[in-house]
Design a protein around this motif. Structure first.
Motif, short mmCIF file in Angstrom:
data_model
loop_
_atom_site.label_atom_id
_atom_site.label_comp_id
_atom_site.label_asym_id
_atom_site.label_seq_id
_atom_site.Cartn_x
_atom_site.Cartn_y
_atom_site.Cartn_z
N ASN A 82 39.32 -54.28 92.52
CA ASN A 82 39.04 -52.89 92.85
C ASN A 82 37.55 -52.63 92.66
OD1 ASN A 82 41.77 -51.73 93.29
ND2 ASN A 82 42.09 -52.40 91.18
N GLY B 140 34.48 -49.62 92.40
CA GLY B 140 34.20 -48.21 92.14
C GLY B 140 32.71 -48.00 91.95
N VAL B 141 32.26 -46.78 92.22
CA VAL B 141 30.85 -46.43 92.06
C VAL B 141 30.69 -45.60 90.79
CG1 VAL B 141 28.86 -45.25 93.04
CG2 VAL B 141 30.44 -46.48 94.55
N VAL B 142 29.83 -46.07 89.89
CA VAL B 142 29.54 -45.35 88.65
C VAL B 142 28.23 -44.60 88.84
CG1 VAL B 142 29.07 -45.56 86.18
CG2 VAL B 142 30.71 -47.11 87.28
N ARG B 143 28.25 -43.29 88.64
CA ARG B 143 27.04 -42.48 88.79
C ARG B 143 26.54 -42.07 87.41
NH1 ARG B 143 25.98 -41.74 93.86
NH2 ARG B 143 27.67 -41.80 95.42
N ASP C 24 22.01 -38.50 89.59
CA ASP C 24 22.02 -38.41 91.05
C ASP C 24 21.26 -39.57 91.68
OD1 ASP C 24 23.52 -36.15 90.95
OD2 ASP C 24 21.81 -34.76 91.14
N ALA D 72 38.90 -46.63 86.22
CA ALA D 72 39.41 -45.31 86.62
C ALA D 72 38.70 -44.19 85.87
CB ALA D 72 40.92 -45.24 86.37
N SER E 239 34.57 -44.28 87.25
CA SER E 239 34.17 -44.34 88.65
C SER E 239 35.13 -43.54 89.51
CB SER E 239 34.13 -45.79 89.13
OG SER E 239 35.43 -46.29 89.35
N ASN E 240 34.89 -43.64 90.84
CA ASN E 240 35.76 -42.96 91.80
C ASN E 240 36.96 -43.80 92.21
OD1 ASN E 240 34.30 -44.90 93.13
ND2 ASN E 240 33.74 -43.62 94.89
N ALA E 241 37.11 -45.00 91.63
CA ALA E 241 38.24 -45.87 91.96
C ALA E 241 39.52 -45.35 91.30
CB ALA E 241 37.97 -47.30 91.50
N ARG E 242 40.64 -45.57 91.97
CA ARG E 242 41.93 -45.15 91.42
C ARG E 242 42.91 -46.32 91.47
NH1 ARG E 242 39.17 -42.37 89.47
NH2 ARG E 242 38.92 -40.10 89.58
N SER F 154 22.94 -45.10 90.20
CA SER F 154 24.35 -45.45 90.28
C SER F 154 24.47 -46.95 90.49
CB SER F 154 25.04 -44.70 91.42
OG SER F 154 24.49 -45.07 92.67
#
Length: 422
Positions: A195, A197-200, A203, A175, A178-181, A206
């Protein structure tokens, strides 16, 4: 509901039967045979749908059948071919033949896979006219469509997998970075399904990270959630092993680390050898001396170590940067190769039917035979040897001989005709 495994039956459409018909036209005597061919049966096609994330659609429906081709008609009219049956699956789904477990396709390596081919339409009697057989009163039936019982198994496509005991902070970490919730709570087994999620990092840089529900000691025997979700880190290129260094729950972090790696080895020895980075969590509850001691122990084993406190973001940036550096040196996400399905799984009980529409001409039908013909090259000597072994092993040759087949007689097996030579 997260469903990551399903068993279904798929059946391609049968080809339409060829027609037996004779040309009828005023002032045209003996118009001859003009029975048309049957239409092709529909294929069963699996297609990747990136909007799907589970196999829940297969929970209540187990059989998928494509439509059959229509029969041919007189005046050389060909029957209409049936449309394909398209089945959408999440990216990363493995399609396996149920009885042997052989991999038919990896739906991460391909976007579209024809799992069961529809049968070709049977030939009308127009094709069987010869100088000595000018009015053939038989046609070929349509070829049966392939039928398989298959297992669908979803293996998530993630670069990094988070592993560790329950409540070590995996959900908090994913959480935070990344963008996961995911659901985050202060009790064991908060996470009941993986779950993503994408870690950036930048740009242009990722990667995908997966939070796998917690393992515990004895998972191999079914304790906790067992190995239920470990298939989802089979493809991961890197593991981040989270360990609670605070000992808040009365466990020794060193023992936790050893036990989780033992459980990974029991599930898949290759997984235990996967590159790992170790993250010490809950450092806000641990003494500096305890963290330093664990760091020395882990680094002596050859692992990188990063202390973190995910809820406030402490150390998480350094951990993710280290993961990105490690990934840059590792091969791409694993893709599974297609495997050969054993002959026994193809022929099953070897049922077949032989008819003799006229003297010295035999037609062999078997629902499993189209699977044998799949990929067969009749111009290749080894393929012909394989076909001969199938005909002998299934008892077809023996039955033909019992029916009186002699040298020079013609045997028709769907798309293949040959003269018998003892």
């Amino acid at each position: 509901m997260f469903i990551d495994k399903a068993k279904i039956i798929i059946k391609a459409g049968n080809g339409g039967d060829g027609a037996v018909a004779f040309h009828r036209e005023k002032y045209v005597a003996s118009g001859g045979p003009d029975g048309g061919d049957g239409g092709k049966g529909g294929d069963v096609v699996f297609v990747v749908d990136d909007n799907l994330s589970t196999l829940a659609d297969f929970r209540y429906k187990r059989k998928y059948a494509a439509k059959n081709g229509l029969p041919g008609g007189g005046d050389r009219k060909r029957g209409k071919s049936a449309p394909d049956l398209v089945i959408n699956v999440p990216r990363g789904t493995l399609i396996k033949e149920a009885s042997s477990g052989a991999i038919m396709a990896d739906m991460s390596a391909t976007e579209r896979f024809i799992a069961a081919k529809g049968g070709r339409g049977g030939l009308g009697n127009q094709h069987f006219a010869t100088p000595t057989r000018q009015a053939p009163r038989f046609a070929k039936p349509g070829v049966p469509g392939e039928e398989w019982e298959v297992v669908l198994e979803l293996k998530l496509l993630a670069d990094v997998g988070l592993v560790g005991y329950p409540s070590v902070g995996k959900s908090s970490l994913i959480a935070a970075v990344s963008n996961a919730r995911p659901k985050v709570a202060d009790y064991h087994f908060t996470t009941l399904s993986p779950n993503l999620g994408v870690v950036r990092i930048t740009d242009e840089n990722s990667f995908v990270i997966a939070d796998i529900p917690g393992l515990i000691d004895g998972a191999a025997a079914g304790a906790g959630l067992g190995f239920e979700f470990l298939r989802h880190i089979d493809r991961c290129r890197l593991l981040v092993h989270l360990v609670d260094v605070s000992g808040f729950e009365g466990r020794d972090p060193k023992e936790d680390f050893i036990k989780i790696n033992e459980e990974l080895k029991k599930f898949n020895p290759e997984l235990a050898e996967r590159p790992q980075i170790v993250a010490g969590t809950k450092i806000d509850l641990a003494s500096e001396e305890t963290v330093a001691d664990f760091r020395r122990w882990v680094e002596k084993l050859g692992y990188e170590f990063y202390p973190i406190c995910a809820p406030i973001g402490e150390g998480t940036g350094e951990l993710m940067a280290a993961a990105a550096r490690a990934l840059s040196k590792l091969p791409p996400i694993k893709e599974y190769e297609r495997e050969e399905i054993p002959l026994q799984s193809i022929t099953g009980d070897s049922d077949f039917c032989i008819t003799m529409p006229e003297e010295h001409y035999y037609i062999v039908e078997a629902s499993w035979f189209p699977k044998v013909l799949k990929g067969l090259n009749i111009d290749d000597y080894e393929s012909l040897e394989y076909l001969q072994r199938v005909l002998e092993g299934s008892g077809i040759i023996k039955k033909l001989l019992e029916m009186g087949m002699k040298e020079g007689d013609t045997v028709s097996v769907y798309d293949i005709e040959f003269e018998y030579v003892p």
